[in-house]
Design an enzyme around this catalytic site. Sequence first.
Site, PDB file in Angstrom:
ATOM      1  N   HIS A   1       1.075  -1.169  -0.157  1.00  0.00           N
ATOM      2  CA  HIS A   1       0.009  -0.046  -0.024  1.00  0.00           C
ATOM      3  C   HIS A   1       0.964   1.386   0.011  1.00  0.00           C
ATOM      4  O   HIS A   1       0.670   2.211  -0.800  1.00  0.00           O
ATOM      5  CB  HIS A   1      -0.826  -0.069   1.111  1.00  0.00           C
ATOM      6  N   GLU A   2       1.993   1.399   0.808  1.00  0.00           N
ATOM      7  CA  GLU A   2       2.634   2.366   1.035  1.00  0.00           C
ATOM      8  C   GLU A   2       3.435   2.686  -0.286  1.00  0.00           C
ATOM      9  O   GLU A   2       3.555   4.072  -0.548  1.00  0.00           O
ATOM     10  CB  GLU A   2       3.754   2.197   2.105  1.00  0.00           C
ATOM     11  N   HIS A  42       1.685   4.547  -3.152  1.00  0.00           N
ATOM     12  CA  HIS A  42       1.886   6.056  -3.099  1.00  0.00           C
ATOM     13  C   HIS A  42       2.666   6.379  -3.811  1.00  0.00           C
ATOM     14  O   HIS A  42       2.796   7.403  -4.585  1.00  0.00           O
ATOM     15  CB  HIS A  42       1.857   6.546  -1.699  1.00  0.00           C
TER      16      HIS A  42
END
Length: 451
Positions: free
Chosen positions: A306-307, A310
């Site tokens: 998820h990170e 970004h």
Amino acid sequence: MSSLDADTVLLSILFLVVIENALEIYISLRQVKVYRTALKVPAELTSHMGEDTFHKARKYGLDQEKFGIFKAVVMDVGLLCMELYIGLIAVLWQLSVQVVDKLQWDSKNEIIVSCVFVLISNVLSTFKGLPFKIYKIFVLEETHGFNKQTARFFAWDQLKGFLVTQILMIPITAAIIFIVQRGGDNFFIWLWIFTGVISLVLLTLYPIFIAPLFDKYTPLEKGALRQSIEDLAASLKFPLTKLFVVEGSKRSSHSNAYFYGLWNSKRIVLFDTLLLNKGKPDDSELSEEEKGKGCTDEEVLAVLGHELGHWKLGHVTKNIIIMQVHLFLMFLVFGNVFKYPPFYVAMGFQPGTRPILVGLLIVFTYVLAPYNALMNFAMTILSRRFEYQADEFAFKLGFAEQLGQALIKLNVDNLGFPVYDWLYSTWNHSHPTLLQRLNRLKELKEEKKLN
């Protein structure tokens, strides 16, 4: 200029302060009502969150919200309005002039006086906020089992934080005053360039030199987790150079993960509280409360997926660009209105006294308050959109189940309450709620089946 102009400015500022905080308090009270009336675990979480944990989270959320409302009433309405009404800023400025005179420096040099003003203001601000910090950490967080700080750790932490802040703020303040004084009619452009450069420098230097002053960072030990993270980074062409675990458990039992760094030098930081049993192979040194908490290696990979989403989707770059445009517009307004005399008279200054730093404070904090509120709301909406996109990115990497499990675990471990008033959530949450994110993952699974 008439005294009426200054009175109108002061009353307008007081009105804005009261209205803005009244709106925030109203929205918070809506959530307080939810904490008091939502007494059942949502159906989606019944197999993951017991009644006992649910009510602990409800009580924690209620206590946090009530504390926030109390602090807003006392600090952001009562104390602030009183300070504005009595002209405290002008009093502190005059005190700064007197200190400079006592030290036999040049009190007509605005840069010197401004630096002393920043120091005195920060000392006052620190002492004003200290009782609330102490209560939050040693009463509220302690009561709900999150505080890990000792009084000595807290005191040393606050002192270090204060000293580092002054070391950074005083030279930056001097540079800002210098640029406004010497930058000509278009000084705001130079000011914008300067703040942009300083922001990038601090983004680069803070994690390397400043953050380690407050927390212990150690390289993640070689093993299956480290290898999996390095493989994931390599598969996405993420320029990972270092991988750290930060000993956040000395400060709090809340957990997190993030990456930082510019261009081709990125570092990933994992809180030890994010890892299952703090990443320790032997849980005998953990308390009973700490055992079993944290995410499995697969769930940690999902969180990092998820990170890294970004980064891959350009969210960090987009945020930096938006903030630079935002800063440029603010400096543009400042450059055009900061010489307006009633601003300073309203703050308690004698006619003709117009400190640049005070003008910056007035314009950024009060004149642009409605714009800032709208901008913050727009950024909150954009942030939620980015979070959904990063979740989808992790989903496409094959972390659908693991990400859902990790979100639930982090929510339960951090006593996150899963039920929110719609207006409270819309206004405050930079991330979608747990239920919203789980529902979106469910939708993605269904779409994948259909395709």
